[in-house]
Enzyme design. Sequence first.
Site, PDB file in Angstrom:
ATOM      1  N   LYS A   1       3.072  -5.591   3.717  1.00  0.00           N
ATOM      2  CA  LYS A   1       2.582  -6.379   4.845  1.00  0.00           C
ATOM      3  C   LYS A   1       2.262  -7.794   4.410  1.00  0.00           C
ATOM      4  CE  LYS A   1      -0.031  -2.428   5.797  1.00  0.00           C
ATOM      5  NZ  LYS A   1      -1.273  -1.769   6.142  1.00  0.00           N
TER       6      LYS A   1
ATOM      7  N   CYS B   1      30.897  40.701   9.169  1.00  0.00           N
ATOM      8  CA  CYS B   1      29.450  40.514   9.136  1.00  0.00           C
ATOM      9  C   CYS B   1      28.826  41.371   8.039  1.00  0.00           C
ATOM     10  CB  CYS B   1      28.863  40.887  10.499  1.00  0.00           C
ATOM     11  SG  CYS B   1      27.067  41.023  10.476  1.00  0.00           S
TER      12      CYS B   1
ATOM     13  N   CYS C   1      24.725  44.590  16.474  1.00  0.00           N
ATOM     14  CA  CYS C   1      24.533  44.372  15.039  1.00  0.00           C
ATOM     15  C   CYS C   1      23.049  44.546  14.689  1.00  0.00           C
ATOM     16  CB  CYS C   1      24.989  42.962  14.661  1.00  0.00           C
ATOM     17  SG  CYS C   1      24.525  42.485  12.984  1.00  0.00           S
TER      18      CYS C   1
ATOM     19  N   LYS D   1      11.017   3.366   1.878  1.00  0.00           N
ATOM     20  CA  LYS D   1      10.961   4.815   1.674  1.00  0.00           C
ATOM     21  C   LYS D   1      11.561   5.185   0.324  1.00  0.00           C
ATOM     22  CE  LYS D   1       9.835   6.496   5.898  1.00  0.00           C
ATOM     23  NZ  LYS D   1      10.232   7.751   6.415  1.00  0.00           N
TER      24      LYS D   1
ATOM     25  N   TYR E   1      -5.759   1.513   7.362  1.00  0.00           N
ATOM     26  CA  TYR E   1      -4.889   0.436   6.870  1.00  0.00           C
ATOM     27  C   TYR E   1      -4.766  -0.752   7.812  1.00  0.00           C
ATOM     28  CZ  TYR E   1      -1.755   3.212   9.780  1.00  0.00           C
ATOM     29  OH  TYR E   1      -1.219   3.916  10.805  1.00  0.00           O
TER      30      TYR E   1
ATOM     31  N   GLU F   1       0.851  -1.204   0.000  1.00  0.00           N
ATOM     32  CA  GLU F   1       0.000   0.000   0.000  1.00  0.00           C
ATOM     33  C   GLU F   1       0.879   1.243   0.000  1.00  0.00           C
ATOM     34  OE1 GLU F   1      -2.076   0.010   3.695  1.00  0.00           O
ATOM     35  OE2 GLU F   1      -3.153  -1.832   3.268  1.00  0.00           O
TER      36      GLU F   1
ATOM     37  N   CYS G   1      28.703  36.684  14.007  1.00  0.00           N
ATOM     38  CA  CYS G   1      28.962  38.106  14.203  1.00  0.00           C
ATOM     39  C   CYS G   1      28.847  38.327  15.704  1.00  0.00           C
ATOM     40  CB  CYS G   1      27.902  38.919  13.471  1.00  0.00           C
ATOM     41  SG  CYS G   1      27.775  40.597  14.086  1.00  0.00           S
TER      42      CYS G   1
ATOM     43  N   GLU H   1      -4.475   6.774   8.950  1.00  0.00           N
ATOM     44  CA  GLU H   1      -3.632   7.956   8.872  1.00  0.00           C
ATOM     45  C   GLU H   1      -4.518   9.148   8.527  1.00  0.00           C
ATOM     46  OE1 GLU H   1      -0.456   7.053   9.421  1.00  0.00           O
ATOM     47  OE2 GLU H   1       0.756   8.754   8.764  1.00  0.00           O
TER      48      GLU H   1
ATOM     49  N   ASP I   1       1.692  10.027   4.188  1.00  0.00           N
ATOM     50  CA  ASP I   1       2.517  10.864   5.057  1.00  0.00           C
ATOM     51  C   ASP I   1       1.618  11.806   5.862  1.00  0.00           C
ATOM     52  OD1 ASP I   1       4.761  11.823   6.197  1.00  0.00           O
ATOM     53  OD2 ASP I   1       5.423  13.015   4.479  1.00  0.00           O
TER      54      ASP I   1
ATOM     55  N   CYS J   1      26.776  44.408   9.782  1.00  0.00           N
ATOM     56  CA  CYS J   1      27.331  45.550  10.509  1.00  0.00           C
ATOM     57  C   CYS J   1      28.813  45.752  10.237  1.00  0.00           C
ATOM     58  CB  CYS J   1      27.107  45.373  12.010  1.00  0.00           C
ATOM     59  SG  CYS J   1      28.016  43.981  12.687  1.00  0.00           S
TER      60      CYS J   1
ATOM     61  N   LYS K   1       2.428   4.506   1.554  1.00  0.00           N
ATOM     62  CA  LYS K   1       2.645   4.967   2.924  1.00  0.00           C
ATOM     63  C   LYS K   1       2.213   6.428   2.965  1.00  0.00           C
ATOM     64  CE  LYS K   1       6.048   4.945   6.617  1.00  0.00           C
ATOM     65  NZ  LYS K   1       5.627   6.185   7.220  1.00  0.00           N
TER      66      LYS K   1
HETATM   67  S1  IVH Z   1       0.730  -0.294   8.605  1.00  0.00           S
HETATM   68  C1  IVH Z   1       2.254  -1.890  13.053  1.00  0.00           C
HETATM   69  N1  IVH Z   1       0.110   1.005   6.447  1.00  0.00           N
HETATM   70  O1  IVH Z   1       3.507   4.710   8.922  1.00  0.00           O
HETATM   71  C2  IVH Z   1       2.138  -0.674  12.243  1.00  0.00           C
HETATM   72  N2  IVH Z   1       1.170   2.214   8.182  1.00  0.00           N
HETATM   73  O2  IVH Z   1       6.195   4.327   9.931  1.00  0.00           O
HETATM   74  C3  IVH Z   1       1.378  -0.984  10.989  1.00  0.00           C
HETATM   75  N3  IVH Z   1       1.490   4.591   7.693  1.00  0.00           N
HETATM   76  O3  IVH Z   1       2.625   4.150  12.254  1.00  0.00           O
HETATM   77  C4  IVH Z   1       1.324   0.205  10.158  1.00  0.00           C
HETATM   78  N4  IVH Z   1       0.559   4.581   5.716  1.00  0.00           N
HETATM   79  O4  IVH Z   1       1.238   5.832  10.877  1.00  0.00           O
HETATM   80  C5  IVH Z   1       0.660   1.096   7.661  1.00  0.00           C
HETATM   81  N5  IVH Z   1      -0.534   2.010   4.467  1.00  0.00           N
HETATM   82  C6  IVH Z   1       0.008   2.104   5.684  1.00  0.00           C
HETATM   83  C7  IVH Z   1       0.504   3.317   6.193  1.00  0.00           C
HETATM   84  C8  IVH Z   1       1.092   3.327   7.451  1.00  0.00           C
HETATM   85  C9  IVH Z   1       1.144   5.323   6.634  1.00  0.00           C
HETATM   86  C10 IVH Z   1       2.169   5.112   8.887  1.00  0.00           C
HETATM   87  C11 IVH Z   1       1.576   4.657  10.169  1.00  0.00           C
HETATM   88  C12 IVH Z   1       2.673   3.964  10.892  1.00  0.00           C
HETATM   89  C13 IVH Z   1       3.874   4.584  10.267  1.00  0.00           C
HETATM   90  C14 IVH Z   1       5.087   3.717  10.434  1.00  0.00           C
END
Ligand code: IVH
Length: 765
Positions: free
Chosen positions: A289, A407, A430, A313, A225, A114, A425, A173, A118, A410, A116
Site C-alpha cells: 500500500k 465400473c 450400482c 499472491k 489493516y 504487510e 457408471c 481480517e 487469509d 458393480c 495478506k
Molecule cells: S488492505 C481497499 N491489508 O484481502 C482494500 N487487505 O483481496 C484494502 N486482506 O478485502 C485492503 N490482509 O479482506 C489489506 N494486510 C491487509 C490484508 C488485507 C488481508 C484482505 C482484505 C481484502 C482482501 C483483498
Amino acid sequence: MTHAEATARAEFLRSELHRHNRLYYVEAMPVISDKEFDMLLRELQDIEAKHPDLLTEDSPTQRVGGAPIEGFTQIRHTVPMMSLDNTYSEEELTAFFVRLQKGLGREKIDCVIEPKVDGVAITIRYENGVFKHGATRGDGQTGDDVTANLKTIKSLPLRLPKNGPQTFEVRGEVFMPRAVFDKLNKEREEAGEQLFANPRNTTAGALKQLDSKITARRQLDLVFYGIADATDMEVQSQEDMYALLDHAGLRKADLIWRADSAEGLLKAIRELDERRRSLPYETDGAVIKVNAFEDQRQLGVTSKAPRWAIAYKYQPEQAETKLIAIDIQVGRTGALTPVARLEPVLVSGSTVSNATLHNFEEIERKDIRIGDIVIIEKAGEIIPAVVSVKKELRSGEETRLSPPTHCPGCGSRVSKTPGEVVLRCTNPECPEQLVRRLEFLAGRSALDIAELGGIVAEALVKKGLVKHPLGVFDLTLEQLSNLNLGSEAEPRVFGRKNAEKVISALDSARKLPLHRWIFGLGIYEVGSSTAKELAKHHASISELISSPLLRDVVLESELEERRLDCSPQTNKNKSRSLEERNLLKEQEASIRSELNAVQQRLVGCGFARYSKAEAGSPDKKQRKITTPIGPVAAKAVLDFFSSSEGGETLRRMEGLGINPLSGPQKAGLNGPLAGKTFVLTGTLESMSREQAGERIGQQGGSVTGSVSKKTSFVVAGRDPGANKIEGARNHAVPILDEKAFLEMIGEPEPAAQPAPKTIKEDLFG
Ligand code: IVH
C-alpha cells in the site's frame, strides 16, 4: 477468437464466476482456488476489454464480492469495502510500482508491505469510544451484522481509551489461529467427525453462526489493516494509522515493511515469504500500500479496487512424492473419479496422502503413471492436486492406467456423454452409487440424520438391507441396532442408542420442508440454492413432476437456440445468398413469435423477468429473460422424474406417505401464523433456532433478527439476549417461553429434559 466465440466464452465465464462467487461468499464452500478464480476473472476482463459490447451490467468484473447471507440484519457500510487487485509475479508487481510512479510523477514512492491474512474481511465501528457494531464485507456496500459474534473475540476491545479516537471505523481480517484450527481438527478426528477444510472456511462458518456461543468456542482472532473513519483524529498515512491502532489497543500485522522502490518491494515480499509460516495465521500473500493518504487520494480507485494498493499472491506450496496407486471412486451420480494415493508428505503444514486427479483425460494429458514421482500442490485449498510428473526420474517400472471400461463398484460398462470428460457408471443399481446417494440423502443440508454417515451407509448397502436410498425408512430398530460396522472377525455393532437416534431422525425428516427433500434426492445439477428456488415456485413434489414452469424454461432455451441458428445476423449465415437469408428471416420470425409467447408466460407468472437489453448487442429486437432456475437444471429435474429411478423414488415416497410441502413461501401463505413476525433468542431445548424458524415459516410466519414495533412475538429460550428482551419490553411485544411457543405451533411438549430454567427465573429471578 471470433466475435461469436468470444460471446459464448464470456457467457460461460460469467456463469462460472457467479457460481464460484456464490460458493465462496454465500455457501463458504469454494471448489476452486483463489488463483483459478482470478484467472477466470482476468480472462473475462480481457474479452470485455477487446469486445466492449460484451460487457454486461451483471458481469462479475463489475462488482466486488458476493451477496450477503440470509438470517442476519444488514449493515450499510459508511465507506464501501473494496477488494484488491492481485498480482502473481514479480514482473507484475514491478509494473504496479511503475504505475504508481507515473500516477504521482516522481520516482520514490513510500509504501508499506504487510502480510495478506487469509481470513474474513470485517469492518468494526466504535461510537463515543464504544464498540457499536461489526459487519462482514457482503457485497461491498452492505454486509451482515455479526456484532454478537465479534464480541466473542477476546482481543477486540469493547471500549477505547478516553484520549483515543471516539468515532472510529476500522477494517481488518478475522482469522482462526493456526494452532486453534489444528487442535479443533484433532478433536474432530478423534470424535470421528468430518474435518474442517481450512482455517479460512472455518472462520467464515464460525462468523455465520446464529448462535454466538458456537462462535465463542472457535476462538477467533483479529488483525486490523485500515481505517474507514477516524473523524476526530489526525491520520495522514498508514504509518499514523499503525500508531493509532496501537494506541487504541487494536492489533495490527505482526510484520510490516517500508520500501520506496521496486527493488525494496521485491526484497520485502521475499523476506515475508521466508517468515510468514511462523505467523499465527495463514497468509496467502503480501499487501502493498502507498503510505501517504494524500498520495492515495491522488491515485484514486477503480470501480472495485484502489489504485494505491495491490495484493501479491505467493505460489501455492508444492511437494514431491511418489504416486503409489490410483484408486477409482464412484460418486453419487456415477461419475468415476481417479484419486492418487501418495507416499505421505508434508505440504503447507499438513500431511498429505491423497490427491485429486480430476479425470482420466487429465491423467493422459499429464502422462501420469503409477510409480511416478509427482509434484503436488496445495493452494490453501481443500484437496491437494497433482500438478506434474518428474519424468526424468522414471525407472521404466512405472505403469500406465488406462481409463476403466467397467465400473469398479458393480462391473457394468461405463459411458461418456459427448462433450463431457467424465466417465460414468450408468447402472442405477450400482451399490457404490447407492452408498453415496444414501449418504447424501442423510447429509446436513438434506434430511440431516447425523448418525447415518458414510460407514453406516456402506454397511447397510453391503448387507443388502437398503436397495434404494429411501429404503432406510423401512429399516427396523433391530436391523439397525445389530448392524455390524466392523468385520466378521472384529465385529462392531451400531448399537441400540444410535439406532434409536436414526429412527427418530427419520421420523422428523418426514416433516421437513420441500426444499430439503428436493435437495436430498440428489438430482444432477440441483444444489441447495436451486432446490430452494424450486420449492419457492412449487408446492409439492408432484407439482414438479410435469411442472409447466420448468418445461417453459427448457422450451425457451431451445427456441432461442433455434432462433439464433437461423438468424441472418449470425456470422455463419452472413455468407449465405440473399434468397437463403430471406428464407431464414421468415423462419426466425416465426420462432421469434413462439419465443416471445413463452417468455411472456414466464414473466407473467412472476417466474422470470426481462433482462436489460445488453449494451451494443447486435440483436436488440429479441428480448432476453432471466430465470432463477436455468434450462440445464430445469431439464435435469424433468428428466429425473420421468426416469425409471425417479419413478421408483416417487412410488416409494407415496408408499411411505411422505409428501413434503413448500415452506413459508407457498404452503404457509394461509398458515395459522401468516403475517406474524418472530424474533428468536436464547437456546431452545426441543429444537435448534433454525428448526424453530422453519416451523414458523411452514405456518406462514417469518423470523427477523431484531425486535421492532412490528415484531409480533419474541421467543425466549435459555440465556436469551438482553437486547432482545429489552427491545420486547420497550415495544410491548409479548415474550413467549418455549412451552408457550410449542403450544402456538401445535407441537407436543418434549419429553422431560434436565429441568430447563424458566424464562421468569432467567429474566426476573
Ligand atoms: S488492505 C481497499 N491489508 O484481502 C482494500 N487487505 O483481496 C484494502 N486482506 O478485502 C485492503 N490482509 O479482506 C489489506 N494486510 C491487509 C490484508 C488485507 C488481508 C484482505 C482484505 C481484502 C482482501 C483483498
